[in-house]
Design an enzyme around this catalytic site. Structure first.
Site, short mmCIF file in Angstrom:
data_model
loop_
_atom_site.label_atom_id
_atom_site.label_comp_id
_atom_site.label_asym_id
_atom_site.label_seq_id
_atom_site.Cartn_x
_atom_site.Cartn_y
_atom_site.Cartn_z
N HIS A 53 0.84 -1.19 0.00
CA HIS A 53 0.00 0.00 0.00
C HIS A 53 0.88 1.25 0.00
O HIS A 53 2.09 1.17 0.23
CB HIS A 53 -0.95 0.02 1.21
CG HIS A 53 -0.30 -0.18 2.54
ND1 HIS A 53 0.41 0.81 3.18
CD2 HIS A 53 -0.23 -1.27 3.34
CE1 HIS A 53 0.86 0.34 4.33
NE2 HIS A 53 0.49 -0.93 4.46
P1 TYD Z 1 -1.37 -2.40 7.70
O1 TYD Z 1 -0.91 -0.99 7.89
O2 TYD Z 1 -2.02 -2.74 6.39
O3 TYD Z 1 -0.17 -3.40 7.95
P2 TYD Z 1 1.19 -3.67 7.12
O4 TYD Z 1 1.49 -2.45 6.30
O5 TYD Z 1 2.19 -3.93 8.19
O6 TYD Z 1 0.95 -4.87 6.28
O7 TYD Z 1 -2.35 -2.76 8.91
C1 TYD Z 1 -2.81 -4.09 9.08
C2 TYD Z 1 -4.12 -4.02 9.85
O8 TYD Z 1 -3.91 -3.44 11.15
C3 TYD Z 1 -5.18 -3.18 9.16
O9 TYD Z 1 -6.43 -3.84 9.29
C4 TYD Z 1 -5.23 -1.90 9.95
C5 TYD Z 1 -4.74 -2.30 11.32
N1 TYD Z 1 -3.98 -1.23 11.99
C6 TYD Z 1 -4.55 -0.51 13.02
O10 TYD Z 1 -5.71 -0.74 13.41
N2 TYD Z 1 -3.83 0.48 13.62
C7 TYD Z 1 -2.58 0.78 13.24
O11 TYD Z 1 -1.93 1.71 13.82
C8 TYD Z 1 -1.99 0.03 12.16
C9 TYD Z 1 -0.60 0.32 11.69
C10 TYD Z 1 -2.73 -0.97 11.56
#
Ligand code: TYD
Length: 135
Positions: A53
């Site tokens: 993303h």
């Molecule tokens: P995401 O940022 O997509 O993770 P990565 O980039 O590490 O793969 O987040 C994964 C999930 O966690 C998504 O459903 C959103 C949630 N999340 C939160 O609720 N709060 C946060 O501060 C973060 C970073 C993620």
């Protein structure tokens, strides 16, 4: 403007010795933004690719406190760079509007410093949309 910023490695101080162990510190003089949120990830299976993303406004610094994290960044100008985080005293600054794909070694723990609170509306999770927004 922050959209012209590029990702780069920040080297944090490493205080201590092989005998005593080490402390690293992220003081504000070394940081390109004011930290509003800190989160950490762990126990990520090696066969999983995370990230995938970009963000409209979020800026981050990723630190591998243990293990190895390989981060591939694509900037708004389409420049792709792979960064290997394999020392706990370095961090990767990721500007806004950069696509990232991230892989973790099985023992990796990642700390993330962020410039804003969590906001799902700030995510760009579709690669084609990212390319359209940065064309
Ligand atoms: P995401 O940022 O997509 O993770 P990565 O980039 O590490 O793969 O987040 C994964 C999930 O966690 C998504 O459903 C959103 C949630 N999340 C939160 O609720 N709060 C946060 O501060 C973060 C970073 C993620």
């Amino acid at each position: 403007m922050s959209e012209n910023r590029i990702p780069y490695i920040i080297e944090f101080p490493k205080i201590g010795s092989e005998n005593l162990g080490f402390i690293s510190v992220a003081e504000k003089e070394l940081l390109p933004f004011e930290v509003k949120r800190v989160y950490w990830t762990y126990h990520t299976p090696e066969n999983v690719e995370r990230g995938r993303h970009a963000h409209y406004e979020l800026e981050q610094i990723l630190i591998a406190t243990t293990g190895t994290i390989v981060v591939t960044i694509e900037t708004p100008k389409g420049i792709r760079t792979e960064f290997t985080l394999d020392r706990p005293n370095i961090g990767l600054y990721i500007p806004r509007m950069c696509w990232r794909d991230i892989r973790y070694s099985a023992n990796a723990s990642q700390v993330c410093l962020a410039n804003m609170e969590y906001d799902e509306a700030d995510y760009i999770r579709d690669y084609d949309q990212f390319k359209a927004l940065t064309a």
